[in-house]
Design an enzyme around this catalytic site. Structure first.
Site, PDB file in Angstrom:
ATOM      1  N   HIS A 127      -1.919   1.049   9.384  1.00 18.17           N
ATOM      2  CA  HIS A 127      -0.560   1.523   9.075  1.00 18.17           C
ATOM      3  C   HIS A 127      -0.599   2.720   8.123  1.00 18.17           C
ATOM      4  CE1 HIS A 127       3.837   0.917   8.372  1.00 18.17           C
ATOM      5  NE2 HIS A 127       3.526   1.453   7.195  1.00 18.17           N
ATOM      6  N   GLU A 128      -1.349   2.576   7.038  1.00 20.84           N
ATOM      7  CA  GLU A 128      -1.377   3.663   6.057  1.00 20.84           C
ATOM      8  C   GLU A 128      -2.089   4.899   6.604  1.00 20.84           C
ATOM      9  OE1 GLU A 128       0.586   3.264   3.626  1.00 20.84           O
ATOM     10  OE2 GLU A 128       0.853   1.141   4.065  1.00 20.84           O
ATOM     11  N   HIS A 186       0.230   6.887   8.828  1.00 25.26           N
ATOM     12  CA  HIS A 186       1.212   7.665   8.077  1.00 25.26           C
ATOM     13  C   HIS A 186       0.767   9.118   7.870  1.00 25.26           C
ATOM     14  CE1 HIS A 186       4.657   5.344   7.070  1.00 25.26           C
ATOM     15  NE2 HIS A 186       4.031   4.421   6.366  1.00 25.26           N
ATOM     16  N   GLU A 212       8.826   4.810   8.701  1.00 28.93           N
ATOM     17  CA  GLU A 212       8.368   3.428   8.585  1.00 28.93           C
ATOM     18  C   GLU A 212       8.529   2.647   9.887  1.00 28.93           C
ATOM     19  OE1 GLU A 212       6.504   2.465   6.441  1.00 28.93           O
ATOM     20  OE2 GLU A 212       6.854   3.782   4.723  1.00 28.93           O
ATOM     21  N   ALA A 241       0.855  -1.186   0.000  1.00 30.68           N
ATOM     22  CA  ALA A 241       0.000   0.000   0.000  1.00 30.68           C
ATOM     23  C   ALA A 241       0.890   1.235   0.000  1.00 30.68           C
ATOM     24  CB  ALA A 241      -0.926   0.006   1.212  1.00 30.68           C
ATOM     25  N   MET A 242       0.302   2.388  -0.342  1.00 33.50           N
ATOM     26  CA  MET A 242       1.032   3.650  -0.372  1.00 33.50           C
ATOM     27  C   MET A 242       0.142   4.750   0.180  1.00 33.50           C
ATOM     28  SD  MET A 242       3.819   5.183  -0.942  1.00 33.50           S
ATOM     29  CE  MET A 242       4.153   6.912  -0.675  1.00 33.50           C
ATOM     30  N   GLU A 243       0.704   5.541   1.100  1.00 35.24           N
ATOM     31  CA  GLU A 243      -0.073   6.505   1.885  1.00 35.24           C
ATOM     32  C   GLU A 243      -0.205   7.870   1.224  1.00 35.24           C
ATOM     33  OE1 GLU A 243       4.241   6.908   3.423  1.00 35.24           O
ATOM     34  OE2 GLU A 243       2.939   5.287   2.719  1.00 35.24           O
ATOM     35  N   ASN A 244      -0.494   7.919  -0.062  1.00 40.72           N
ATOM     36  CA  ASN A 244      -0.698   9.213  -0.717  1.00 40.72           C
ATOM     37  C   ASN A 244      -1.754  10.005   0.063  1.00 40.72           C
ATOM     38  OD1 ASN A 244       0.862   8.413  -3.233  1.00 40.72           O
ATOM     39  ND2 ASN A 244      -0.769   6.901  -3.220  1.00 40.72           N
TER      40      ASN A 244
END
Length: 287
Positions: free
Chosen positions: A99-100, A103, A122, A64-67
């Site tokens: 988690h995301e 962030h 992280e 996943a990516m926290e954009n």
């Protein structure tokens, strides 16, 4: 929607997927709401936008990516229903959703000055998602699962030719930084802060960290300084964890004589100076 506390902001929450997977999104939405409430209760951190989106993509090549405002997820970490998902699947969805979301503060509102500081966001956020999962489920089971994963992946990495400190000082490819050491060992370093300073002291350090650095790009040294200053502690020796690779080994000898219990600890590591390693002990009588 979700109403933040204490400001009362109305946040519209949306999760997108392919039409045939929509019936598997309910647990992800519940997990997101629990994440938002936990961060408010645990650290006093509210979400700061009016919208929060998650999109689930079948062929996304990372977890996943926290954009900011639009998180991109692999479907494996979003989709779950009782007909097909296991307990582990539900745990994974809850943990990665958390988690995301976490962030937003530890990664977005306060971010890294450069890639060498990657464990700043992280390692800290892995620690936060571990605490989140432990608080909502079984803390003991969660801790056992995390330690088993650490021993299986990170210990092996630290024992091989790819061994590196949680804050590396060089790289060939930036992709090489996304390692079990930066993430999982980084989380254990954060956990040691909490052990040394107590949960209350750790929260004081977190509050000062955000007060000083909200909206900034900072370093691991800035985080350490906030922890030290908030608690009136000298953590200069603890800083060695950021530059020391390998798994330290602590051995012990003990003796009980004339009503006195003596415990002698010895450590071996790749650091030229001793590492600061907190150790919790307790004595039990025969009863």
């Amino acid at each position: 929607t979700y109403t933040t506390v204490p400001s009362g902001r109305q946040v519209r929450l949306q999760i997108f997927s392919e039409p045939h997977n929509v019936h598997k999104l309910d647990y992800a939405m519940e997990s997101l709401k629990r994440s938002m409430k936990w961060d408010e209760d645990k650290y006093g951190l509210e979400y700061d936008l009016d919208i929060y989106n998650i999109v689930a993509v079948d062929d996304f090549n990372m977890g996943a990516m926290e954009n900011k405002g639009l998180n991109v997820f692999n479907t494996a970490y979003v989709l779950a229903d009782q007909e097909t998902a296991t307990d582990t699947d539900f745990e994974r969805v809850e943990g990665v959703i958390g988690h995301e979301y976490f962030h937003n503060w530890t990664g977005n509102r306060v971010t890294c000055r450069d890639w060498f500081q990657l464990t700043l966001k992280e390692g800290l956020t892995v620690f936060r998602d571990q605490e989140f999962s432990g608080d909502l489920n079984s803390k003991a089971v969660n801790r056992i699962e995390n330690v088993r994963a650490l021993r299986a992946r990170q210990f092996a990495e630290d024992a091989g030719p790819m061994s590196h400190p949680i804050r590396p000082d060089s790289y060939i490819s930036m992709d090489n930084f996304y390692t079990a050491t930066v993430y999982s060992k980084g989380a254990e370093v954060i956990r040691m802060y909490q052990t040394l300073l107590s949960p209350e002291g750790f929260r004081k350090g977190m509050d000062l960290y955000f007060e000083r650095h909200d909206g900034q790009a900072v370093t691991c040294d800035d985080f350490l300084a906030a922890m030290a200053d908030a608690n009136g502690k000298d953590l200069s020796q603890f800083a060695l964890w950021y530059s020391t690779n390998g798994t330290p080994v602590v051995t012990y000898e003990h003796e009980y004589k004339d009503g006195t219990f003596a415990l002698t600890l010895t450590q071996k590591s790749n650091s030229e100076s001793p590492l600061l390693i907190p150790v919790s002990i307790g004595l039990l009588d025969k009863a």
